[in-house]
Scaffold this motif. Structure first.
Motif, mmCIF file in Angstrom:
data_model
loop_
_atom_site.group_PDB
_atom_site.id
_atom_site.type_symbol
_atom_site.label_atom_id
_atom_site.label_comp_id
_atom_site.label_asym_id
_atom_site.label_seq_id
_atom_site.Cartn_x
_atom_site.Cartn_y
_atom_site.Cartn_z
ATOM 1 N N GLU A 30 5.770 29.143 57.738
ATOM 2 C CA GLU A 30 5.006 29.338 56.508
ATOM 3 C C GLU A 30 3.860 28.341 56.373
ATOM 4 O O GLU A 30 3.038 28.460 55.478
ATOM 5 C CB GLU A 30 5.933 29.237 55.298
ATOM 6 C CG GLU A 30 7.008 30.296 55.334
ATOM 7 C CD GLU A 30 7.433 30.770 53.975
ATOM 8 O OE1 GLU A 30 6.842 30.351 52.976
ATOM 9 O OE2 GLU A 30 8.358 31.584 53.943
ATOM 10 N N SER A 31 3.820 27.350 57.254
ATOM 11 C CA SER A 31 2.820 26.294 57.151
ATOM 12 C C SER A 31 1.558 26.561 57.948
ATOM 13 O O SER A 31 0.532 25.962 57.687
ATOM 14 C CB SER A 31 3.429 24.961 57.613
ATOM 15 O OG SER A 31 4.444 24.548 56.728
ATOM 16 N N GLY A 32 1.621 27.415 58.960
ATOM 17 C CA GLY A 32 0.470 27.671 59.814
ATOM 18 C C GLY A 32 0.572 26.915 61.120
ATOM 19 O O GLY A 32 1.634 26.406 61.481
ATOM 20 N N SER A 37 -3.957 26.875 57.905
ATOM 21 C CA SER A 37 -2.824 27.265 57.072
ATOM 22 C C SER A 37 -2.398 28.663 57.491
ATOM 23 O O SER A 37 -3.122 29.350 58.226
ATOM 24 C CB SER A 37 -3.222 27.265 55.594
ATOM 25 O OG SER A 37 -4.105 28.341 55.323
ATOM 26 N N SER A 38 -1.239 29.098 57.041
ATOM 27 C CA SER A 38 -0.774 30.444 57.405
ATOM 28 C C SER A 38 -1.750 31.510 56.890
ATOM 29 O O SER A 38 -1.986 32.521 57.560
ATOM 30 C CB SER A 38 0.635 30.695 56.875
ATOM 31 O OG SER A 38 0.674 30.543 55.472
ATOM 32 N N ARG A 87 2.477 22.759 62.190
ATOM 33 C CA ARG A 87 1.866 22.236 60.967
ATOM 34 C C ARG A 87 2.924 22.175 59.874
ATOM 35 O O ARG A 87 3.729 23.091 59.723
ATOM 36 C CB ARG A 87 0.735 23.180 60.559
ATOM 37 C CG ARG A 87 0.047 22.817 59.265
ATOM 38 C CD ARG A 87 -0.962 23.904 58.925
ATOM 39 N NE ARG A 87 -1.390 23.811 57.566
ATOM 40 C CZ ARG A 87 -2.607 23.437 57.200
ATOM 41 N NH1 ARG A 87 -3.506 23.144 58.107
ATOM 42 N NH2 ARG A 87 -2.932 23.385 55.931
ATOM 43 N N ASP A 89 3.113 21.929 55.888
ATOM 44 C CA ASP A 89 2.336 22.055 54.658
ATOM 45 C C ASP A 89 3.267 21.818 53.464
ATOM 46 O O ASP A 89 4.154 22.631 53.189
ATOM 47 C CB ASP A 89 1.721 23.457 54.610
ATOM 48 C CG ASP A 89 0.797 23.669 53.428
ATOM 49 O OD1 ASP A 89 1.136 23.226 52.306
ATOM 50 O OD2 ASP A 89 -0.251 24.303 53.621
ATOM 51 N N THR A 91 2.771 21.957 50.263
ATOM 52 C CA THR A 91 2.675 22.953 49.197
ATOM 53 C C THR A 91 3.503 24.192 49.542
ATOM 54 O O THR A 91 4.273 24.693 48.709
ATOM 55 C CB THR A 91 1.202 23.358 48.962
ATOM 56 O OG1 THR A 91 0.462 22.176 48.663
ATOM 57 C CG2 THR A 91 1.079 24.349 47.827
ATOM 58 N N GLN A 92 3.366 24.667 50.779
ATOM 59 C CA GLN A 92 4.145 25.830 51.217
ATOM 60 C C GLN A 92 5.640 25.503 51.257
ATOM 61 O O GLN A 92 6.478 26.347 50.962
ATOM 62 C CB GLN A 92 3.673 26.312 52.596
ATOM 63 C CG GLN A 92 2.301 26.914 52.603
ATOM 64 C CD GLN A 92 2.237 28.181 51.767
ATOM 65 O OE1 GLN A 92 3.211 28.893 51.566
ATOM 66 N NE2 GLN A 92 1.063 28.468 51.243
#
Length: 181
Positions: A30-32, A37-38, A87, A89, A91-92
């Motif tokens: 989900e982070s990319g 980012s994804s 990655r 993330d 927030t994700q």
């Protein structure tokens, strides 16, 4: 189509890192990848017929996916990024935890889930490695430890066995294998 497999998986994670290891695949997907980012990655791959997914199982980790002939280099680039540039993330990660809590709570409220968990607990003598993810175990998720576990398992592609099938043009394919793998 391809699949790459390496022995290990969550079986090598310590008990305190087990939840982070078991959720690493979902957290990082989900982070990319790399600097993307994804959402940015999905935009970049719009119109491209390729897909690559890293996974971590109980006794193995791997990568699988496929592509059309014209997009085979993009597939190799995604394989490379999965190994070299996962990655994390924040927030994700928080959004994932927020989605998982009510979903797992709803599952726990179902009688068949309670029965299944009671049987599993009895059969495995409540082994922590056989416990399903629950709303209370969401607090044990850790973005940094998930990333560290993923990096550890995918740090060296030399212990992975890659298998490619399909209409492979060897003169085109070989330089991509040499460059990206």
């Amino acid at each position: 189509l391809f699949r790459a497999v390496s022995p290990g998986g969550t079986s090598i994670a310590s008990d305190q890192d087990l939840v982070a290891a078991e959720t690493a695949e979902q957290v990082l997907s989900e982070s990319g990848l790399g600097a993307f980012s994804s959402i940015e990655l999905n935009k970049m791959l719009a119109g491209v017929s390729t897909g690559v997914q890293a996974y971590i199982g109980e006794i193995e980790e791997g990568v699988r996916g496929g592509s059309t002939r014209k997009d085979v280099e993009k597939m190799f680039q995604l394989i490379y990024l999965n190994f070299t540039s996962p990655r994390a993330d924040a927030t994700q990660f928080e959004a994932l935890k927020a989605r998982l809590r009510p979903m797992l709570a709803n599952q726990q409220a179902r009688p068949e889930t309670a029965f299944r968990q009671a049987v599993l607990s009895a059969l495995t003598q409540d082994n922590p490695r056989a416990r399903p993810l629950t709303p209370s175990s969401i607090d044990q998720m850790n973005l940094e430890r998930s990333l560290a576990f993923h990096k550890n398992r995918f740090a060296d592609a030399s212990d992975f066995t890659f298998v490619f099938v399909g209409a492979i043009d060897v003169p085109t394919f070989k330089p991509l294998v040499e460059r990206y793998l």
